[in-house]
Every structure is written in C-alpha cells, then in structure tokens.
Design an enzyme around this catalytic site. Structure first.
Site, mmCIF file in Angstrom:
data_model
loop_
_atom_site.group_PDB
_atom_site.id
_atom_site.type_symbol
_atom_site.label_atom_id
_atom_site.label_comp_id
_atom_site.label_asym_id
_atom_site.label_seq_id
_atom_site.Cartn_x
_atom_site.Cartn_y
_atom_site.Cartn_z
ATOM 1 N N PRO A 23 9.297 -124.871 -2.957
ATOM 2 C CA PRO A 23 9.008 -123.556 -3.377
ATOM 3 C C PRO A 23 8.403 -122.986 -2.240
ATOM 4 O O PRO A 23 7.269 -123.504 -1.583
ATOM 5 C CB PRO A 23 8.325 -123.561 -4.548
ATOM 6 C CG PRO A 23 7.881 -124.929 -4.553
ATOM 7 C CD PRO A 23 8.597 -126.064 -4.076
ATOM 8 N N CYS A 25 6.748 -118.918 -1.499
ATOM 9 C CA CYS A 25 6.817 -117.672 -1.809
ATOM 10 C C CYS A 25 7.365 -116.610 -0.735
ATOM 11 O O CYS A 25 7.100 -116.887 0.574
ATOM 12 C CB CYS A 25 5.283 -117.236 -2.292
ATOM 13 S SG CYS A 25 4.743 -117.705 -3.697
ATOM 14 N N ALA A 62 7.516 -120.172 -6.148
ATOM 15 C CA ALA A 62 6.336 -119.833 -7.591
ATOM 16 C C ALA A 62 6.806 -118.676 -7.914
ATOM 17 O O ALA A 62 6.735 -117.455 -7.632
ATOM 18 C CB ALA A 62 5.003 -120.052 -7.092
ATOM 19 N N GLN A 104 10.163 -122.989 -9.475
ATOM 20 C CA GLN A 104 8.697 -123.371 -9.885
ATOM 21 C C GLN A 104 8.342 -122.354 -10.834
ATOM 22 O O GLN A 104 8.254 -121.198 -10.173
ATOM 23 C CB GLN A 104 8.171 -123.676 -8.492
ATOM 24 C CG GLN A 104 6.736 -123.949 -8.683
ATOM 25 C CD GLN A 104 5.932 -123.872 -7.437
ATOM 26 O OE1 GLN A 104 5.768 -123.106 -6.656
ATOM 27 N NE2 GLN A 104 5.058 -125.425 -7.157
ATOM 28 N N TYR A 186 -3.751 -123.240 -8.022
ATOM 29 C CA TYR A 186 -3.565 -122.541 -9.043
ATOM 30 C C TYR A 186 -4.020 -122.834 -10.434
ATOM 31 O O TYR A 186 -4.475 -123.979 -10.580
ATOM 32 C CB TYR A 186 -2.088 -122.177 -8.898
ATOM 33 C CG TYR A 186 -1.999 -121.513 -7.543
ATOM 34 C CD1 TYR A 186 -2.543 -120.208 -7.025
ATOM 35 C CD2 TYR A 186 -1.047 -122.031 -6.513
ATOM 36 C CE1 TYR A 186 -2.308 -119.595 -5.942
ATOM 37 C CE2 TYR A 186 -0.992 -121.498 -5.289
ATOM 38 C CZ TYR A 186 -1.572 -120.336 -4.915
ATOM 39 O OH TYR A 186 -1.486 -119.926 -3.707
ATOM 40 N N ARG A 234 4.768 -130.356 -9.924
ATOM 41 C CA ARG A 234 4.160 -130.431 -8.434
ATOM 42 C C ARG A 234 2.546 -130.591 -8.585
ATOM 43 O O ARG A 234 1.822 -129.756 -9.279
ATOM 44 C CB ARG A 234 4.459 -128.966 -7.434
ATOM 45 C CG ARG A 234 3.733 -129.147 -6.238
ATOM 46 C CD ARG A 234 4.220 -128.032 -5.325
ATOM 47 N NE ARG A 234 5.209 -128.798 -4.226
ATOM 48 C CZ ARG A 234 5.373 -128.105 -3.083
ATOM 49 N NH1 ARG A 234 4.829 -127.264 -2.609
ATOM 50 N NH2 ARG A 234 6.132 -128.871 -2.334
ATOM 51 N N LEU A 306 5.018 -131.218 6.726
ATOM 52 C CA LEU A 306 5.107 -131.735 8.108
ATOM 53 C C LEU A 306 6.121 -132.870 8.321
ATOM 54 O O LEU A 306 5.919 -133.918 9.000
ATOM 55 C CB LEU A 306 3.674 -131.964 8.763
ATOM 56 C CG LEU A 306 3.042 -130.624 8.917
ATOM 57 C CD1 LEU A 306 1.863 -131.060 9.708
ATOM 58 C CD2 LEU A 306 3.591 -129.521 9.810
ATOM 59 N N GLY A 328 9.714 -127.567 4.322
ATOM 60 C CA GLY A 328 9.342 -126.212 4.061
ATOM 61 C C GLY A 328 9.537 -125.385 5.089
ATOM 62 O O GLY A 328 10.634 -124.857 5.518
ATOM 63 N N ARG A 329 8.408 -125.254 5.911
ATOM 64 C CA ARG A 329 8.496 -124.455 7.206
ATOM 65 C C ARG A 329 9.690 -124.716 8.155
ATOM 66 O O ARG A 329 10.394 -123.629 8.931
ATOM 67 C CB ARG A 329 7.166 -124.558 8.001
ATOM 68 C CG ARG A 329 6.255 -123.716 7.262
ATOM 69 C CD ARG A 329 4.814 -123.957 7.669
ATOM 70 N NE ARG A 329 4.443 -125.478 7.125
ATOM 71 C CZ ARG A 329 3.361 -126.084 7.584
ATOM 72 N NH1 ARG A 329 2.427 -125.399 8.331
ATOM 73 N NH2 ARG A 329 3.194 -127.378 7.244
#
Ligand SMILES: Cc1cc2nc3c(=O)[nH]c(=O)nc-3n(C[C@H](O)[C@H](O)[C@H](O)COP(=O)(O)O)c2cc1C
Length: 359
Positions: A23, A25, A62, A104, A186, A234, A306, A328-329
């Site tokens: 996920p 955002c 999210a 998510q 969160y 998660r 990573l 992710g990235r």
C-alpha cells in the site's frame, strides 16, 4: 525457475506470482465534499500501470474507515457508497489483468490530519481541511503534532464497527483481500505499543490488553469477509527502541494470535510509532523480521523494505525467509518490474495481449 513466479493460494484465492505491490498513499483524493475519499483517474492509471506490468497482487493504499481516520485529508476512504462505486472501476481493471486486488483498511490515530508530503506533511487543522486526531492516550507523536484526544471505550467500539463496515464495502467494491493496517504508528499500532498506549483500562497495560483492539478489529473484519477470501495484517515488527516499546518477540507472539483469529498472512514492516527512532535501513533490512515470523509461527509472511533487485527478491524466497515480496518505491520507478525480473531470471508473469509483441 524462481518461486517469485509461482502462484500461491491463500484460502481459495490464487495469486499468480509472488511479486506484490504494498500500500502506498497517493494523497490525491478531494479533501471535502461529495468526492472526498473517492478514487479517480489518477488512481486507476496508477494501479492500472502496475497491473499491466505483471504484479501478482496489488494492495491499494491506506483507505480510511472514517473521515477522521484519514492520514491526510486527501486519503481514499470507504465510508460511503460513492466510494464503493469508484473503487469498482479499479478492481474490475485489476481483475481483468489477472491481478488479485487487495486494499488496506486504516485509521490514522494520532498521526491523522496531516498535509500532503510534498507540501511538507505537517499536521493541519480545520483551516486546511484537518481535524482533531484521536488516540489510545493523550500523548502526541512529536512536538509538531497536536496532543490527540484519548478515545473512550464507546468510541473504540465505534471504530471497530467502522472497520467492519469498510470491509463490507471493500467486498462490495470487488476486493479479494482485506489488509488491516496495524503498522507505522497509526491507530492500531498505537494501541499495540506500550510506548504510545498508556491506558489503564481493558485496552492498555498488559500484552493482552494492548492487543485487544487489534484483535477486535481483526475479528470484526473476519466476520464480514468471506471464508474463502484472505485477510492480511500489516505490522510494525519493532518500534526500533533500544529498550522497551513493541519488540520482535511481541511480533512473533502476536503472529500466533493473529493466525488463531483467522489472519492469513502477515505483511511485515517496522517503525513509524516512535519519532526519532534510529532505523538501520539498507537493502532488505526488514526481511529478518519476516523470516523470524515464518520460522517460528504457522503464519505465511510477505517481506518489504528496500527490495529492488530480481536476484535479491528470488533469494528471499529461496531462503524460505518469506512467501512473497512487496516492492514499494521500486514499483513507483518501474511499474513493469515483475516483467523485467521474469526476463532476467527466466520466469513468466501475465502480459496483456495488447503487449504481446514486447514479450
Ligand atoms: C509514497 C508512499 C506511500 C506509502 N503509503 C503507505 C500506506 O498507505 N500504507 C502502508 O502501510 N505503508 C505505506 N508506505 C510504505 C510502503 O508500503 C513500504 O512499506 C515502504 O515504502 C518500504 O518499501 P520500499 O523500500 O520497497 O519502498 C508508503 C510508502 C511510500 C513511498
């Protein structure tokens, strides 16, 4: 062939490969009005690109269970039917590409109500579409954040209900997997960690009390999510404190509880609950936490953080450290990462017919 390109079946859902999108955002919905929390063209193009790129499962960012649960006023939400309709367009496209659509479900807790990160990400008040955040205890995340309002037991119960309602809507919107966001400082993470949870009632203090809210949310989601479809959780496996806080040992213990409560996979991240914690980042730095859960519990795991190289991802699976990897990235940089990895390692992923000349 690497296990990266082998399917995995959780409950009755078969995911075509082990290259997944975590996920992330996009902070791109309308902050107010009838389109608040509603996905639009950006979201379809963004998730669609990763879907045509061969990713096996995509976890939509999210998505807040209530307006106050948004991390920023620009988050997606699942608290009304307009949102359900708009999400259908995304799940329809992902499913048509052979991708398993996951979402998510989140509540931002004391870290809610912040600006878009590219505008600094500072906490915002009503003058910028913001609101007063809530948390297990009236303790702020850091000096920038406001002191949150401590939730009453009735309010805690209301939020548990909101997670169930959001899960019901996610199902109606066509998702096959619901992921409960229990990480990154969160709301659920705030209850788990003694660093942020200083309650003295049934929701604070002992391990059993601190995990109560998370398990109530899991039970509520599981109760509305079909038997044949998986639920993920998660977690932040550690607060990265030298002393105290939530630890990797807690995570292993909690993974067994989650398994007993019908969770099908642990998505193992770390951090986010302690401002200024020192995190030793580097390639695959969170993989050992996933590997420990996999080795010591019956719960399947996904590793994240990573992971960028095909060989690296393949090795994580070959070593038995995880059942899937989340990128992710790297997927933001390269939506077709799974296709490139398949070419590099000699595997296969879904390729749209329209792109057959590029196989
Ligand atoms: C732009 C962006 C948004 C993110 N949003 C979320 C989110 O909505 N939920 C979540 O659990 N993690 C979120 N994360 C964390 C990612 O899911 C992932 O765990 C993290 O980026 C580490 O993986 P990577 O090194 O492959 O990027 C976000 C990360 C980025 C870069």
């Amino acid at each position: 062939m690497s296990a990266l390109f082998e399917p995995i079946t959780l409950r009755e859902v078969t995911i075509p490969n082990r290259v997944w999108m975590p996920p992330m955002c996009q902070y791109s919905a309308e902050p107010e009005g009838p389109l608040a929390g509603v996905p639009h063209d950006w979201h379809l193009a963004h998730y669609g690109a990763r879907a045509t790129g061969g990713t096996g499962l995509i976890i939509v960012e999210a998505t807040a269970v209530s307006p106050e649960g948004r991390i920023s006023p620009y988050d997606l939400g699942l608290w009304n039917d307009t949102q359900v309709e708009a999400f259908r367009r995304i799940t329809r496209f992902l499913t048509a590409q052979g991708v398993v659509p996951a979402i998510q479900l989140a509540h931002g807790g004391r870290k809610a109500s912040t600006d878009q990160p590219w505008r600094g990400g500072a906490p915002v008040g009503p003058e910028a579409h913001g609101w007063q955040p809530v948390a297990p205890s009236a303790v702020s995340f850091d000096e920038r954040h406001p002191v949150p309002t401590e939730l009453t037991v009735d309010q805690i119960q209301e939020i548990v209900g909101q997670f169930a309602d959001a899960a019901r809507r996610a199902l109606a919107a066509g998702f096959d997997v619901a992921e409960v966001h229990g990480a990154h400082g969160y709301l659920i993470n705030e209850f788990l960690s003694p660093y942020s949870n200083q309650r003295t009632d049934a929701y604070g203090g002992s391990y059993e009390n601190r995990t109560r809210f998370a398990l109530e949310v899991v039970d509520a989601v599981r109760a509305v999510w079909p038997e044949e479809k998986p639920v993920f959780f998660r977690i932040s496996a550690t607060d990265w404190l030298q002393d105290g806080g939530w630890t990797a040992d807690d995570t292993v213990r909690f993974a067994r509880d989650l398994h007993a409560h019908g969770v099908d996979l642990l998505d193992v991240s770390t951090g986010g609950n302690v401002s200024g914690a020192t995190i030793p980042t580097g390639p695959g730095y969170q993989v050992p936490f996933a590997a420990r859960v996999k080795a010591e519990t019956p719960l399947p795991v996904a590793a994240v953080g990573l992971i960028t190289e095909a060989e690296q991802a393949a090795k994580i699976l070959a070593n038995g450290e995880a059942d899937a990897v989340l990128l992710g990235r790297e997927l933001l940089r390269n939506p077709s990462w799974a296709r490139h990895a398949a070419r590099e390692l000699g595997g296969e992923v879904n390729v749209p017919d329209q792109y057959h000349r590029s196989v």
